[in-house]
Design a protein around this motif. Sequence first.
Motif, PDB file in Angstrom:
ATOM      1  N   LYS A  78       0.824  -1.210   0.000  1.00  0.00           N
ATOM      2  CA  LYS A  78       0.000   0.000   0.000  1.00  0.00           C
ATOM      3  C   LYS A  78       0.862   1.266   0.000  1.00  0.00           C
ATOM      4  N   GLN A 120       2.150   1.860  -3.447  1.00  0.00           N
ATOM      5  CA  GLN A 120       1.059   2.336  -4.301  1.00  0.00           C
ATOM      6  C   GLN A 120       0.766   3.814  -4.031  1.00  0.00           C
ATOM      7  N   ALA A 121       0.761   4.189  -2.758  1.00  0.00           N
ATOM      8  CA  ALA A 121       0.453   5.574  -2.400  1.00  0.00           C
ATOM      9  C   ALA A 121       1.514   6.529  -2.947  1.00  0.00           C
ATOM     10  N   SER A 126       1.373   6.641  -6.747  1.00  0.00           N
ATOM     11  CA  SER A 126       0.191   7.326  -7.286  1.00  0.00           C
ATOM     12  C   SER A 126       0.353   8.844  -7.264  1.00  0.00           C
ATOM     13  N   GLN A 134       2.872  10.404  -8.375  1.00  0.00           N
ATOM     14  CA  GLN A 134       3.589  10.729  -9.611  1.00  0.00           C
ATOM     15  C   GLN A 134       4.520  11.941  -9.402  1.00  0.00           C
ATOM     16  N   LYS A 149      -1.179  14.404  -5.759  1.00  0.00           N
ATOM     17  CA  LYS A 149      -2.614  14.495  -5.999  1.00  0.00           C
ATOM     18  C   LYS A 149      -3.230  15.760  -5.422  1.00  0.00           C
ATOM     19  N   GLU A 166      -6.194   8.523  -1.449  1.00  0.00           N
ATOM     20  CA  GLU A 166      -7.012   7.451  -2.015  1.00  0.00           C
ATOM     21  C   GLU A 166      -6.580   6.077  -1.534  1.00  0.00           C
ATOM     22  N   VAL A 167      -5.378   5.976  -0.967  1.00  0.00           N
ATOM     23  CA  VAL A 167      -4.842   4.695  -0.522  1.00  0.00           C
ATOM     24  C   VAL A 167      -4.824   4.664   1.002  1.00  0.00           C
ATOM     25  N   GLU A 202       2.168  10.836  -1.653  1.00  0.00           N
ATOM     26  CA  GLU A 202       0.861  10.812  -2.323  1.00  0.00           C
ATOM     27  C   GLU A 202       0.339  12.232  -2.547  1.00  0.00           C
TER      28      GLU A 202
END
Length: 389
Positions: free
Chosen positions: A252, A255-256, A259, A261, A265, A271-272, A288
Amino acid sequence: MISLKLDKLDLFLILIIGTLGIISCFTLYTLHDYLPVYVQNSYLKQIIWFVIGGFAIIAAMFFDMDFYRKLSWPLYILGVLSLIGLFFLPWGWENKGALRWYMLPIGGVTIQPSEFMKIFLVLALAHITASHNERWTHKNVKYDLVLLGKIVGLSIIPFVLIVIQPDLGSALVIASIALFTLIVSGIRWRTLFTLFGGGLLFVGTIVLLYFSNPDRFISFLRNTMFKHVADRIQAWHQPELYQDSSAMQGIKSTQAIGSGQMSGKGIMNYEVYIPERHTDMIFTAIGEQFGFIGSSIVIILYFLLLYRMISIAIQTKNPFGSYICVGFVGMFTYQIFQNIGMSVQLLPLTGIPLPFMSYGGTSLLIYMVAIGIVLNAQAREKTYMFDTD
């Protein structure tokens, strides 16, 4: 006399700590709606701890290096006794299978003695190293072995006591402090290369044993006090097999961060879901929200922090103060690299907070005291009656 020269204070180092503190409190604020109710005001508590930490820095600078040197042995003994007391005193508190804290009878306050042991060990190692070099004017094999024995002997006691709690993460911080002290202790490089070569051979053998027969190696660990280490190694090496259990947090977190990038965000756009995001996994919140750019800024701040501390260690005329600075560099270096490394799955997960960023009163207070002692070492010099400076 020993005087404190305020004009010699490293304002850049203070600025770095202040910037990390602002980022920490703001990040915890953005997590407010995503945390359990009992920690939703963590950003307010973190602000309070930073204020207390500011006073701790001032208090740490109030005493000169001779005072710390005189207290190094009593504090080391107190730290060792506090670690032993966890297993015998009624206030020892076990949580999730780990006996690492004292639960005070007043207000349910918890204290983790291993955090204080880090500072006590830095002071003790600095004292014995400085004393050894004051007494031994000729470096030979005996010089190397005696100093090596002192440093290892002093470090192995808290290391073992912390390992059996079990808390391998904090034990490795102890090892990092000892390693950095060894490097600058004055032990000749031929001895250090032999020592490090033996260490690399040992680690290489362990790695070879694991990859030659992973199941048997993990089975062996599970029958020892290192059961939790086995779980984390498996989760790190084969996360896809344990994505619903021990590897979930690592997957997780990656992924966070991924995400986010390049630019993230945006503020509070999470979102995670990641457990313990306000403590050990706070770097994922930065990644994130603010992406590669925000994460890079934080990493650069940490490199600047270590750079300034190393510079102070080099510039400090008092050997005891220099060894203290290097010990704290070892403490911070391991924790920074381990925490960020585990957040992106480069390293196995451990319960190591990110210095000056993760939520936590005791650990933050310890970091601030460490910075106060480093600033103290820089700002104090011996002055003499006929000094022309």
